[in-house]
Scaffold this active site. Structure first.
Site, mmCIF file in Angstrom:
data_model
loop_
_atom_site.group_PDB
_atom_site.id
_atom_site.type_symbol
_atom_site.label_atom_id
_atom_site.label_comp_id
_atom_site.label_asym_id
_atom_site.label_seq_id
_atom_site.Cartn_x
_atom_site.Cartn_y
_atom_site.Cartn_z
ATOM 1 N N ARG A 182 0.837 -1.206 0.000
ATOM 2 C CA ARG A 182 0.000 0.000 0.000
ATOM 3 C C ARG A 182 0.871 1.255 0.000
ATOM 4 O O ARG A 182 1.753 1.402 0.839
ATOM 5 C CB ARG A 182 -0.920 0.006 1.224
ATOM 6 C CG ARG A 182 -2.007 1.093 1.157
ATOM 7 C CD ARG A 182 -2.951 1.003 2.346
ATOM 8 N NE ARG A 182 -3.543 -0.328 2.485
ATOM 9 C CZ ARG A 182 -4.571 -0.769 1.775
ATOM 10 N NH1 ARG A 182 -5.136 0.009 0.857
ATOM 11 N NH2 ARG A 182 -5.052 -1.992 1.963
ATOM 12 N N GLU A 232 0.299 -7.775 -3.960
ATOM 13 C CA GLU A 232 -0.941 -7.010 -4.096
ATOM 14 C C GLU A 232 -0.619 -5.517 -4.083
ATOM 15 O O GLU A 232 0.044 -5.033 -3.158
ATOM 16 C CB GLU A 232 -1.891 -7.342 -2.942
ATOM 17 C CG GLU A 232 -3.117 -6.447 -2.882
ATOM 18 C CD GLU A 232 -3.877 -6.573 -1.576
ATOM 19 O OE1 GLU A 232 -4.517 -5.601 -1.180
ATOM 20 O OE2 GLU A 232 -3.820 -7.649 -0.942
ATOM 21 N N THR A 251 -7.993 -3.585 -2.645
ATOM 22 C CA THR A 251 -8.968 -2.515 -2.440
ATOM 23 C C THR A 251 -9.783 -2.301 -3.721
ATOM 24 O O THR A 251 -10.039 -1.179 -4.149
ATOM 25 C CB THR A 251 -8.287 -1.199 -1.980
ATOM 26 O OG1 THR A 251 -7.241 -1.510 -1.057
ATOM 27 C CG2 THR A 251 -9.281 -0.294 -1.270
ATOM 28 N N LYS A 310 -10.282 -13.538 2.297
ATOM 29 C CA LYS A 310 -9.401 -12.662 3.061
ATOM 30 C C LYS A 310 -10.087 -12.368 4.392
ATOM 31 O O LYS A 310 -11.082 -11.652 4.436
ATOM 32 C CB LYS A 310 -9.146 -11.372 2.273
ATOM 33 C CG LYS A 310 -8.452 -10.268 3.049
ATOM 34 C CD LYS A 310 -8.344 -9.015 2.185
ATOM 35 C CE LYS A 310 -7.817 -7.837 2.989
ATOM 36 N NZ LYS A 310 -7.649 -6.629 2.152
ATOM 37 N N GLY A 356 -2.544 -7.650 11.456
ATOM 38 C CA GLY A 356 -2.160 -8.150 12.769
ATOM 39 C C GLY A 356 -1.403 -9.454 12.763
ATOM 40 O O GLY A 356 -1.151 -10.035 13.819
ATOM 41 N N GLY A 372 1.247 -6.464 5.286
ATOM 42 C CA GLY A 372 1.284 -5.091 4.799
ATOM 43 C C GLY A 372 2.467 -4.299 5.293
ATOM 44 O O GLY A 372 3.572 -4.413 4.771
#
Length: 208
Positions: free
Chosen positions: A18, A41, A70, A130, A160, A180
């Site tokens: 991201r 991703e 997203t 997911k 997490g 992430g």
């Protein structure tokens, strides 16, 4: 091939980049490839995400599975497919988006937070689920879902997940994980990302 399993076989970690920009697209692919990661991703709320996708797809060839995250609308499904993405990840369960992505031949991994959403996603043709946000769905939740979902359902906790709880998730029945900020944050150099990618891969293999 709309099966995520072969891509997760050696290292079931999905890198969620991201905030990445096109200038780092090739370097990120190289760094992840060197560390043994096979699934990437690019969230669509990253700057110029479609251009990043195009560059990554070109760089990765057949070595990595490059997807978009997203993804919220059917129009976005069309755009990521045109950019060469082979994986559609969403934070939510939208049957129209799942069906549109499947029709384009994309692997689909919509976001779900309850068994009800999970069954709705599977009914729409989802290839993987997911589990999001992972902080609210700890290993006992994975174990409980496993008891009621079809046995071949791919469960991928996202959010997490860290080296200290991966083993518990695996024991509960998780098939893989989205990672992430532990692997990439905006502004990070590719050398930093490469070091993190390798450390996370090593930690997973040790936990496994």
């Amino acid at each position: 091939m709309t099966d995520l399993r072969p891509w997760l076989r050696d290292l079931p970690l999905i890198a969620i980049l991201r905030g990445i920009t096109p200038v780092d697209a090739e370097g990120a692919v190289d760094a992840l490839d060197a560390a043994g990661w096979r699934v990437v991703e690019v969230p669509l709320n990253s700057p110029d995400a479609l251009e990043t996708l195009r560059r990554m797809v070109k760089r990765a060839g057949d070595k990595l599975l490059i997807g978009a995250g997203t993804v919220l609308t059917v129009d976005q499904v069309d755009a990521i497919a045109a950019a060469g993405a082979k994986l559609m990840v969403a934070p939510n369960c939208n049957p129209d988006v799942i069906r549109a992505a499947s029709a384009k031949g994309l692997i689909t991994a919509p976001g779900v937070a309850t068994p009800t959403e999970s069954f709705a996603a599977l009914d729409a043709g989802a290839d993987a689920l997911k589990m999001f946000p992972g902080e609210l769905l700890p290993p006992p939740a994975v174990k409980a879902w496993r008891a009621v979902l079809p046995p071949d359902t791919l469960l991928l906790p996202v959010g997490g997940v860290a080296p200290d709880n991966i083993a518990a998730y695996l024991k509960a029945g998780a098939d893989g994980f989205g990672i992430g900020t532990s692997v990439y944050k905006p502004g990070m150099t590719m050398a930093e990302m490469a070091a993190r990618a390798k450390a996370l891969a090593d930690a997973f293999r040790n936990a496994h």
